[in-house]
Design a protein around this motif. Structure first.
Motif, short mmCIF file in Angstrom:
data_model
loop_
_atom_site.label_atom_id
_atom_site.label_comp_id
_atom_site.label_asym_id
_atom_site.label_seq_id
_atom_site.Cartn_x
_atom_site.Cartn_y
_atom_site.Cartn_z
N PRO A 86 0.05 7.28 7.15
CA PRO A 86 0.12 5.85 6.84
C PRO A 86 0.93 5.09 7.89
N ILE A 87 0.51 3.87 8.18
CA ILE A 87 1.20 3.01 9.14
C ILE A 87 2.03 1.99 8.38
N PRO A 88 3.36 1.97 8.55
CA PRO A 88 4.18 0.95 7.88
C PRO A 88 3.73 -0.44 8.30
N ASP A 89 3.80 -1.40 7.37
CA ASP A 89 3.42 -2.77 7.73
C ASP A 89 4.57 -3.47 8.44
N GLU A 90 4.38 -4.75 8.75
CA GLU A 90 5.38 -5.49 9.53
C GLU A 90 6.69 -5.66 8.78
N LYS A 91 6.67 -5.46 7.44
CA LYS A 91 7.89 -5.56 6.64
C LYS A 91 8.55 -4.20 6.44
N GLY A 92 7.95 -3.17 7.02
CA GLY A 92 8.53 -1.83 6.88
C GLY A 92 8.12 -1.11 5.62
N VAL A 93 7.06 -1.57 4.96
CA VAL A 93 6.58 -0.92 3.74
C VAL A 93 5.57 0.15 4.12
N MET A 94 5.83 1.38 3.71
CA MET A 94 4.95 2.51 4.01
C MET A 94 3.91 2.66 2.90
N PRO A 95 2.62 2.57 3.21
CA PRO A 95 1.59 2.78 2.19
C PRO A 95 1.71 4.17 1.57
N VAL A 96 1.45 4.27 0.29
CA VAL A 96 1.50 5.55 -0.41
C VAL A 96 0.07 6.09 -0.52
N LEU A 97 -0.14 7.28 0.03
CA LEU A 97 -1.47 7.89 -0.01
C LEU A 97 -1.58 8.84 -1.20
N LYS A 98 -2.60 8.66 -2.02
CA LYS A 98 -2.82 9.55 -3.16
C LYS A 98 -3.69 10.71 -2.70
N GLN A 99 -3.02 11.76 -2.24
CA GLN A 99 -3.74 12.89 -1.69
C GLN A 99 -3.11 14.20 -2.16
N ILE A 100 -3.85 15.27 -2.01
CA ILE A 100 -3.35 16.59 -2.37
C ILE A 100 -3.64 17.55 -1.22
N ALA A 101 -2.88 18.63 -1.16
CA ALA A 101 -3.13 19.65 -0.14
C ALA A 101 -4.46 20.35 -0.44
N LEU A 102 -5.16 20.71 0.60
CA LEU A 102 -6.44 21.39 0.44
C LEU A 102 -6.29 22.65 -0.41
N LYS A 103 -5.15 23.33 -0.28
CA LYS A 103 -4.93 24.57 -1.04
C LYS A 103 -4.92 24.32 -2.54
N ASP A 104 -4.66 23.09 -2.96
CA ASP A 104 -4.60 22.75 -4.39
C ASP A 104 -5.89 22.13 -4.92
N LEU A 105 -6.89 21.98 -4.06
CA LEU A 105 -8.14 21.37 -4.49
C LEU A 105 -8.94 22.37 -5.35
N PRO A 106 -9.34 21.98 -6.55
CA PRO A 106 -10.15 22.88 -7.40
C PRO A 106 -11.47 23.26 -6.71
#
Length: 219
Positions: free
Chosen positions: A130-150
């Motif tokens: 994720p790229i922080p915006d101009e205010k320094g807010v880091m986007p939160v990515l809803k992701q999981i590690a491939l090892k945990d994928l059913p």
């Protein structure tokens, strides 16, 4: 605040360390940067004198609010330059990190904001970070590690946490890119490896270590 290139490198390193562990000390930072504890101590004194660090007994040191703000500015510049190098100069994603390490120290706020607009305000870099915006807010990515994928569940590759040349070589060999559809067909308890199907590529085996460092959006 004017910071030297070395100070910026230390700030970014501390930020990366503290995102993984609550306790950051001289030894852990020295190991992370592959430098001497004496050099670390000298730099920490400089950063503390600029009110960028806080220290808590038995817990080591961490960036304070001002330090985190500086770190996010550096990370923002780095990831925007990576996006530029890949999307506008057609550079391969495994070759842009070291160049962006140099470009991230170009600290003109006006240049970075114009670069951001020129690129269309991207939210992630070519590696899926994720790229922080101009205010320094880091986007939160809803992701999981491939090892945990059913098993047998459709997913899309979203990011790669390890970006070493060896890891990138393996990803390119299997045609693994950000946005590639992927499905886990079978897992092997012996070494944690996975049999996977990636887009239109032939089925292949991904090591357990690689599966820990590849992240996906579960679709």
């Amino acid at each position: 605040m004017k910071l030297s290139q070395s100070e910026e490198n230390y700030i970014k390193s501390i930020y990366n360390l503290q995102s993984k562990t609550e306790k950051v000390n001289t030894n852990s930072l020295a190991a992370f940067l592959d430098t001497s504890a004496a050099s670390i101590t000298d730099m920490l004194k400089k950063l503390k004198s600029k009110n960028l660090l806080e220290y808590k007994k038995y817990y080591g040191f961490r960036l304070n609010g001002a330090g985190n703000k500086q770190a996010l500015k550096i990370i923002r510049r780095h990831r925007l330059w990576e996006f530029f190098l890949v999307s506008k100069l057609d550079m391969e994603w495994e070759k842009v990190h070291d160049i962006a390490e140099e470009l991230e120290h170009v600290s003109s706020a006006e240049l970075i904001e114009k670069l951001d607009r020129y690129l269309g305000n991207p939210k992630i870099d070519p590696h899926g970070d994720p790229i922080p915006d101009e205010k320094g807010v880091m986007p939160v990515l809803k992701q999981i590690a491939l090892k945990d994928l059913p098993h047998k569940r459709n997913a899309v590759i979203s990011s790669v946490s390890s970006q070493t040349p060896q890891m990138m070589e393996m990803l390119n060999h299997y045609g693994i890119k950000i946005g590639s559809p992927i499905k886990v067909l079978k897992s092997f308890v012996f070494d944690g490896s996975l049999q996977v199907k990636i887009a239109k590529q032939p089925e292949c085996i991904i090591s357990g270590l690689a599966a820990q460092n590849i992240f996906v959006y579960d679709t």
